[in-house]
Design an enzyme around this catalytic site. Structure first.
Site, PDB file in Angstrom:
ATOM      1  N   TYR A  23       0.997  -1.348   0.382  1.00 31.19           N
ATOM      2  CA  TYR A  23       0.115  -0.015   0.067  1.00 31.19           C
ATOM      3  C   TYR A  23       1.050   1.195   0.125  1.00 31.19           C
ATOM      4  CZ  TYR A  23       1.009  -1.069   4.773  1.00 31.19           C
ATOM      5  OH  TYR A  23       1.673  -1.048   6.315  1.00 31.19           O
ATOM      6  N   SER A 251       7.938   1.156   9.030  1.00 32.24           N
ATOM      7  CA  SER A 251       7.913   0.385   8.252  1.00 32.24           C
ATOM      8  C   SER A 251       6.614  -0.992   8.278  1.00 32.24           C
ATOM      9  CB  SER A 251       9.129  -0.880   9.103  1.00 32.24           C
ATOM     10  OG  SER A 251       8.322  -2.272   8.656  1.00 32.24           O
ATOM     11  N   LYS A 252       6.185  -1.017   6.940  1.00 29.86           N
ATOM     12  CA  LYS A 252       4.917  -1.648   6.830  1.00 29.86           C
ATOM     13  C   LYS A 252       4.883  -3.074   7.228  1.00 29.86           C
ATOM     14  CE  LYS A 252       4.817   0.247   2.183  1.00 29.86           C
ATOM     15  NZ  LYS A 252       4.353   0.177   0.874  1.00 29.86           N
ATOM     16  N   ARG A 253       5.872  -3.434   7.238  1.00 31.22           N
ATOM     17  CA  ARG A 253       6.643  -5.081   8.037  1.00 31.22           C
ATOM     18  C   ARG A 253       6.110  -4.700   9.517  1.00 31.22           C
ATOM     19  NH1 ARG A 253      10.122  -7.482  10.201  1.00 31.22           N
ATOM     20  NH2 ARG A 253      11.389  -5.927   9.869  1.00 31.22           N
TER      21      ARG A 253
END
Length: 491
Positions: A23, A251-253
């Site tokens: 995203y 961070s996305k993660r």
């Protein structure tokens, strides 16, 4: 590809080049906004280039998420490209660099990618056996079908220093001897990020590259590629990173939806407020104002105003939104014309399942504008306007602080006698209910609370007379009758 140089006097051409591997990240959104602001401030051209050559990680869902996020921001662009449609140009320019003797084929499987490989002696810089391979031997092995990566022949042993001046971080330099022979083409023939990005920047005549600080070290490789392409490098501006409260890069993660633009959109942030908030994460106007319209930001924006320090987004596990972002959103909500705010609220009522006609939402909007910080707050703040019947509530709420159930019943019964003959507008309702309070020997508070709870189902509600005007005579009378009956249960 056009072989031309970029002059600072040229009309700016800037680009936003997201990779569709997830995203739209808030950091990426800020990069887009800063590029847009610089471009529009300087009457330049805004280029959107989808860097979609990472076929293993790209997804159509990510592409759609990026475009949804950008369209929600409401900022435009002038030209649009897909990097995957430009692969032939990337390969042609890689071959041109090779033909100049500035690249070599690396047939070593361990070095078929474009990353560094560490060894006991330190970071891998090159494979001398491949670098020194004769052209004839290289051609022979390539012709036999042996796979290879194409690597840039970084100048070594010449004492050369690579230099550029960053618009944010100032003078930057690095010895060429410390740069590894990075890949231009992988062993599968696909271009690396470094090659594709620079070829496209040169071909699209990008004059300023404005991107995250995590790309700053890549710039030394990119200087060499631009040199190999025979074009002058664009000007560079690297932006400070957005970090979590603990200092970790967003961070996305690790941080999940909290770093997604759509999380802010779905919670009810206005695009104008979100842009305002992101701009202040790394940039500030000279007068240190915080509430700014888009026009004010655009007029004030310069790269000189960008800070070097990383910017903290202050979220917690309990609250995903920075308090300043929420405060700014409330300020932008209050500044928005009622008609425009009403239109922004309609989707939230529809999503909650309410039958909320536009004219009714328009009537409700000024009553709740001061009571909401996010557009999503409008649903719990105004749900009673759109419900045919109120949810159950404690009848004790109907009782004034200095009173009892009998007093509350007298108030409601008197209201049922008075209201059928009253014109349902603010002034008429106020005059009639204040007169009713006087006839009962009551102050306004004990008179109004039972009626407010009866028609709204709660003590904390918008102004009474405006609320009753929007609800209308029949609904108010029906709710008051039901409340009066509920009080019987307390007897």
């Amino acid at each position: 590809m056009a072989q031309e140089t970029h002059s600072p006097a040229q009309t700016p051409r800037v680009r936003f080049a997201p990779s569709p591997t997830g995203y739209l990240h808030v950091g990426s959104a800020r990069t887009f906004i800063y590029n847009w602001l610089y471009c529009r401030h300087n009457n330049g051209t805004m280029v959107l280039r989808l860097d979609d050559t990472d076929v293993e990680r790209n997804s159509e869902a990510s592409v759609q998420s990026i475009f949804q996020g950008l369209r929600w921001l409401g900022l435009d662009w002038d030209e649009e490209y897909k990097q995957s449609e430009r692969l032939d140009l990337h390969r042609q320019q890689a071959e041109a660099i090779f033909a100049k003797g500035l690249a070599y084929r690396d047939f070593t499987p361990a070095h078929a990618g474009d990353g560094e490989r560490s060894s006991a002696q330190g970071a891998w810089l090159c494979n001398p056996g491949m670098r020194e391979l004769s052209r004839e031997e290289s051609d022979r092995r390539a012709a036999s079908g042996e796979p290879f990566a194409l690597r840039y022949r970084v100048p070594r042993g010449e004492g050369r220093t690579l230099r550029f001046t960053d618009a944010v971080y100032g003078a930057q330099s690095k010895l060429a001897d410390e740069v590894e022979d990075f890949a231009l083409l992988r062993s599968d023939g696909l271009p690396t990020y470094h090659l594709a990005s620079c070829v496209d920047d040169a071909d699209l005549r990008i004059t300023q590259i404005i991107r995250g600080q995590d790309h700053l070290t890549n710039t030394f490789k990119h200087l060499l590629i631009f040199e190999g392409l025979g074009v002058e490098a664009p000007q560079f501006a690297h932006l400070p990173l957005l970090v979590a409260p603990d200092g970790a890069k967003l961070s996305k993660r690790k941080h999940g939806p909290v770093v997604s633009v759509t999380t802010y959109r779905d919670a009810g942030f206005l695009p104008s407020a979100f842009i305002n908030f992101l701009c202040l994460l790394g940039w500030s106007p000279k007068n240190d104002r915080e509430f700014l319209t888009l026009d004010e930001i655009r007029d004030a924006f310069t790269l000189e105003g960008v800070n070097r320090a990383n910017a903290v987004v202050n979220f917690t596990e309990e609250d995903p939104f920075d308090p300043k972002a929420v405060w700014l959103n409330a300020e932008h909500i209050r500044a928005l014309p009622v008609e425009q705010l009403s239109g922004s609220l309609e989707p939230f009522f529809a999503k909650a399942g309410f039958n909320a006609p536009s004219e009714q939402v328009l009537a409700v909007t000024p009553l709740i504008r001061e009571r909401i910080k996010l557009l999503g707050d409008a649903v719990p703040a105004a749900d009673f306007f759109f419900l045919p019947e109120l949810p159950p509530y404690d009848p004790a709420e109907l009782i004034p602080q200095k009173g009892d159930a009998a007093l509350a019943r007298r108030v409601l019964q008197h209201a049922l006698e008075v209201l059928p003959a009253v014109t349902f507008d603010h002034d008429s309702l106020e005059q009639a209910l204040r007169a009713a309070a006087a006839s009962l020997g009551l102050k306004a508070g004990p008179m109004f609370q039972p009626i407010r709870v009866a028609v709204c189902g709660r003590k904390n509600a918008p102004p009474l007379f405006e609320t009753m005007t929007v609800l209308g005579r029949e609904l108010c009378l029906a709710r008051i009758r039901k409340a009066e009956a509920n009080l019987a249960s307390l007897a």
